[in-house]
Design a protein around this motif. Structure first.
Motif, PDB file in Angstrom:
ATOM      1  N   LEU A 107      10.553 -34.281  -0.391  1.00 46.13           N
ATOM      2  CA  LEU A 107      11.509 -33.469  -0.724  1.00 46.13           C
ATOM      3  C   LEU A 107      12.173 -32.670   0.406  1.00 46.13           C
ATOM      4  O   LEU A 107      11.566 -32.296   1.388  1.00 46.13           O
ATOM      5  CB  LEU A 107      10.914 -32.411  -1.519  1.00 46.13           C
ATOM      6  N   THR A 108      13.332 -32.435   0.405  1.00 45.48           N
ATOM      7  CA  THR A 108      14.110 -31.617   1.379  1.00 45.48           C
ATOM      8  C   THR A 108      13.927 -29.946   1.072  1.00 45.48           C
ATOM      9  O   THR A 108      13.624 -29.799  -0.152  1.00 45.48           O
ATOM     10  CB  THR A 108      15.564 -31.937   1.509  1.00 45.48           C
ATOM     11  N   LYS A 109      14.268 -29.281   1.967  1.00 50.34           N
ATOM     12  CA  LYS A 109      14.264 -27.873   1.992  1.00 50.34           C
ATOM     13  C   LYS A 109      15.268 -27.616   0.823  1.00 50.34           C
ATOM     14  O   LYS A 109      14.945 -26.585  -0.031  1.00 50.34           O
ATOM     15  CB  LYS A 109      14.661 -27.159   3.090  1.00 50.34           C
ATOM     16  N   GLU A 110      16.376 -28.132   0.605  1.00 52.51           N
ATOM     17  CA  GLU A 110      17.430 -28.038  -0.331  1.00 52.51           C
ATOM     18  C   GLU A 110      16.967 -28.324  -1.771  1.00 52.51           C
ATOM     19  O   GLU A 110      17.057 -27.585  -2.684  1.00 52.51           O
ATOM     20  CB  GLU A 110      18.889 -28.790  -0.456  1.00 52.51           C
ATOM     21  N   ASP A 111      16.096 -29.317  -1.886  1.00 51.90           N
ATOM     22  CA  ASP A 111      15.449 -29.771  -2.973  1.00 51.90           C
ATOM     23  C   ASP A 111      14.487 -28.694  -3.478  1.00 51.90           C
ATOM     24  O   ASP A 111      14.403 -28.209  -4.773  1.00 51.90           O
ATOM     25  CB  ASP A 111      14.405 -30.951  -2.831  1.00 51.90           C
ATOM     26  N   LEU A 112      13.639 -28.252  -2.699  1.00 53.45           N
ATOM     27  CA  LEU A 112      12.713 -27.053  -3.055  1.00 53.45           C
ATOM     28  C   LEU A 112      13.677 -25.666  -3.487  1.00 53.45           C
ATOM     29  O   LEU A 112      13.288 -25.072  -4.680  1.00 53.45           O
ATOM     30  CB  LEU A 112      11.871 -26.632  -2.017  1.00 53.45           C
ATOM     31  N   ILE A 113      14.605 -25.443  -2.822  1.00 51.74           N
ATOM     32  CA  ILE A 113      15.456 -24.312  -3.253  1.00 51.74           C
ATOM     33  C   ILE A 113      16.180 -24.464  -4.425  1.00 51.74           C
ATOM     34  O   ILE A 113      16.107 -23.460  -5.198  1.00 51.74           O
ATOM     35  CB  ILE A 113      16.486 -24.013  -2.050  1.00 51.74           C
ATOM     36  N   THR A 114      16.309 -25.702  -4.939  1.00 52.05           N
ATOM     37  CA  THR A 114      17.170 -25.981  -6.131  1.00 52.05           C
ATOM     38  C   THR A 114      16.234 -25.803  -7.231  1.00 52.05           C
ATOM     39  O   THR A 114      16.183 -25.170  -8.078  1.00 52.05           O
ATOM     40  CB  THR A 114      17.613 -27.411  -6.347  1.00 52.05           C
ATOM     41  N   THR A 115      14.576 -26.061  -6.923  1.00 58.89           N
ATOM     42  CA  THR A 115      13.850 -25.946  -8.085  1.00 58.89           C
ATOM     43  C   THR A 115      13.501 -24.460  -8.245  1.00 58.89           C
ATOM     44  O   THR A 115      13.316 -23.871  -9.481  1.00 58.89           O
ATOM     45  CB  THR A 115      12.427 -26.278  -7.518  1.00 58.89           C
ATOM     46  N   LEU A 116      13.546 -23.710  -7.144  1.00 64.24           N
ATOM     47  CA  LEU A 116      13.300 -22.039  -7.194  1.00 64.24           C
ATOM     48  C   LEU A 116      14.479 -21.607  -7.922  1.00 64.24           C
ATOM     49  O   LEU A 116      14.479 -20.621  -8.743  1.00 64.24           O
ATOM     50  CB  LEU A 116      13.353 -21.628  -5.940  1.00 64.24           C
ATOM     51  N   LYS A 117      15.712 -21.964  -7.682  1.00 63.13           N
ATOM     52  CA  LYS A 117      16.928 -21.479  -8.430  1.00 63.13           C
ATOM     53  C   LYS A 117      16.690 -21.775 -10.053  1.00 63.13           C
ATOM     54  O   LYS A 117      17.188 -20.993 -10.770  1.00 63.13           O
ATOM     55  CB  LYS A 117      18.258 -22.067  -7.954  1.00 63.13           C
ATOM     56  N   ARG A 118      16.321 -23.118 -10.009  1.00 64.38           N
ATOM     57  CA  ARG A 118      16.201 -23.581 -11.543  1.00 64.38           C
ATOM     58  C   ARG A 118      15.298 -22.534 -12.451  1.00 64.38           C
ATOM     59  O   ARG A 118      15.334 -22.258 -13.618  1.00 64.38           O
ATOM     60  CB  ARG A 118      15.598 -24.779 -11.618  1.00 64.38           C
ATOM     61  N   VAL A 119      14.306 -21.895 -11.877  1.00 64.85           N
ATOM     62  CA  VAL A 119      13.251 -21.047 -12.445  1.00 64.85           C
ATOM     63  C   VAL A 119      13.729 -19.395 -12.130  1.00 64.85           C
ATOM     64  O   VAL A 119      12.874 -18.578 -12.191  1.00 64.85           O
ATOM     65  CB  VAL A 119      11.880 -21.116 -12.009  1.00 64.85           C
ATOM     66  N   GLU A 120      14.993 -19.301 -11.789  1.00 63.83           N
ATOM     67  CA  GLU A 120      15.609 -17.866 -11.500  1.00 63.83           C
ATOM     68  C   GLU A 120      14.822 -17.231 -10.545  1.00 63.83           C
ATOM     69  O   GLU A 120      14.705 -15.970 -10.564  1.00 63.83           O
ATOM     70  CB  GLU A 120      15.439 -17.200 -12.733  1.00 63.83           C
ATOM     71  N   LEU A 121      14.422 -17.830  -9.255  1.00 64.63           N
ATOM     72  CA  LEU A 121      13.894 -17.011  -8.227  1.00 64.63           C
ATOM     73  C   LEU A 121      14.675 -17.326  -6.879  1.00 64.63           C
ATOM     74  O   LEU A 121      14.177 -17.058  -5.855  1.00 64.63           O
ATOM     75  CB  LEU A 121      12.562 -17.936  -7.771  1.00 64.63           C
ATOM     76  N   GLU A 122      16.090 -17.466  -7.187  1.00 62.54           N
ATOM     77  CA  GLU A 122      17.080 -17.348  -6.051  1.00 62.54           C
ATOM     78  C   GLU A 122      16.697 -16.332  -5.064  1.00 62.54           C
ATOM     79  O   GLU A 122      17.385 -16.392  -3.987  1.00 62.54           O
ATOM     80  CB  GLU A 122      18.303 -17.887  -6.533  1.00 62.54           C
ATOM     81  N   ASP A 123      16.640 -15.366  -5.568  1.00 63.56           N
ATOM     82  CA  ASP A 123      16.524 -14.157  -4.746  1.00 63.56           C
ATOM     83  C   ASP A 123      15.198 -13.563  -4.085  1.00 63.56           C
ATOM     84  O   ASP A 123      14.863 -12.733  -3.584  1.00 63.56           O
ATOM     85  CB  ASP A 123      16.913 -12.645  -5.790  1.00 63.56           C
ATOM     86  N   ALA A 124      14.256 -14.473  -4.408  1.00 66.15           N
ATOM     87  CA  ALA A 124      12.878 -14.383  -3.750  1.00 66.15           C
ATOM     88  C   ALA A 124      12.448 -15.609  -3.125  1.00 66.15           C
ATOM     89  O   ALA A 124      11.413 -15.844  -2.573  1.00 66.15           O
ATOM     90  CB  ALA A 124      12.111 -14.397  -4.992  1.00 66.15           C
ATOM     91  N   ILE A 125      13.538 -16.559  -2.532  1.00 62.99           N
ATOM     92  CA  ILE A 125      13.070 -17.618  -1.795  1.00 62.99           C
ATOM     93  C   ILE A 125      12.314 -17.441  -0.667  1.00 62.99           C
ATOM     94  O   ILE A 125      11.124 -18.031  -0.381  1.00 62.99           O
ATOM     95  CB  ILE A 125      14.552 -18.395  -1.494  1.00 62.99           C
ATOM     96  N   HIS A 126      12.704 -16.436   0.029  1.00 60.42           N
ATOM     97  CA  HIS A 126      12.070 -15.975   1.590  1.00 60.42           C
ATOM     98  C   HIS A 126      11.141 -14.712   1.105  1.00 60.42           C
ATOM     99  O   HIS A 126      10.724 -14.034   2.293  1.00 60.42           O
ATOM    100  CB  HIS A 126      12.838 -15.804   2.482  1.00 60.42           C
ATOM    101  N   LEU A 127      10.786 -14.349  -0.087  1.00 60.20           N
ATOM    102  CA  LEU A 127      10.113 -13.176  -0.282  1.00 60.20           C
ATOM    103  C   LEU A 127       8.290 -13.569  -0.364  1.00 60.20           C
ATOM    104  O   LEU A 127       8.172 -14.579  -0.977  1.00 60.20           O
ATOM    105  CB  LEU A 127      10.232 -12.656  -1.429  1.00 60.20           C
TER     106      LEU A 127
END
Length: 216
Positions: A107-127
């Motif tokens: 999985l790419t970094k973009e794939d993982l970020i997409t998953t985090l966005k899917r569960v509404e954690l886009e504002d906490a990716i680097h938290l």
């Protein structure tokens, strides 16, 4: 083919029978609600059919594979346990990178970020997770369970202990996942929750199915 079938599935610890002769047949593609109060045996049931605990008696099949062959299909299963814990100094993205390596996923970094966005954690990716609320940790647990795009997803008390707004968000996430064809096995002690989310429901009480399966 059914997603899950159990035949007299039983787990005892000493003289204590935690799961007692459970017979279930769960169709693929449904949201199945497993209702029962704390201590009813729901988590032990999940632990058996996901291969974490060996049954004392009985048998089960998951996605057409017998229980003793579950290692062959673990890549098709996602699990959110009720006791999810995280490394406090890891960010949300760090956790998904770590678990994707454990699962040997490409999985790419973009794939993982997409998953985090899917569960509404886009504002906490680097938290870092030590700054997460309880509801955010539940969402990260769901993201972790989704990174392998499972055919069946086990959610053990996914809204237990979270605030009302997080409950609504998690419900929305579950509905979205189900729309994509994933079978969801959801445990809860909240009747209102399972009635809102689930296609079929069974009640567990003191290790046994108290009533038969009914359509929600």
């Amino acid at each position: 083919m059914d997603a899950i079938t159990t035949h007299n599935l039983t787990k005892t610890y000493g003289k204590n029978t935690v799961v007692n002769n459970i017979n279930l047949s769960i169709k693929k593609g449904v949201i199945f609600g497993f209702l029962g109060k704390n201590g009813a045996g729901k988590s032990t049931f999940i632990n058996m059919i996901t291969g974490l605990v060996n049954p004392t008696d009985g048998s089960f099949e998951i996605l057409g594979y017998k229980g003793n062959s579950i290692k062959e299909i673990r890549h098709k299963i996602g699990v959110l346990p009720d006791y999810s814990t995280f490394y406090e100094d890891f960010t949300a993205l760090d956790h998904l990178k770590y678990f994707s390596k454990l699962l040997k996923l490409s999985l790419t970094k973009e794939d993982l970020i997409t998953t985090l966005k899917r569960v509404e954690l886009e504002d906490a990716i680097h938290l870092k997770t030590k700054q997460f609320s309880f509801g955010m940790k539940k969402k990260l647990g769901i993201a972790q369970a989704l990174i392998n795009k499972p055919d069946i997803l086990f959610l053990d008390e996914p809204t237990s202990g979270v605030d009302a707004n997080s409950v609504l968000n998690i419900h929305s996430i579950i509905k979205d996942i189900a729309l994509n064809g994933t079978t969801i096995f959801l445990t809860s002690h909240n009747l209102d929750e399972v009635e809102k989310l689930c296609d079929e429901v069974a009640i567990m009480n003191k290790g046994t199915i108290q009533t038969g399966i009914w359509n929600s």
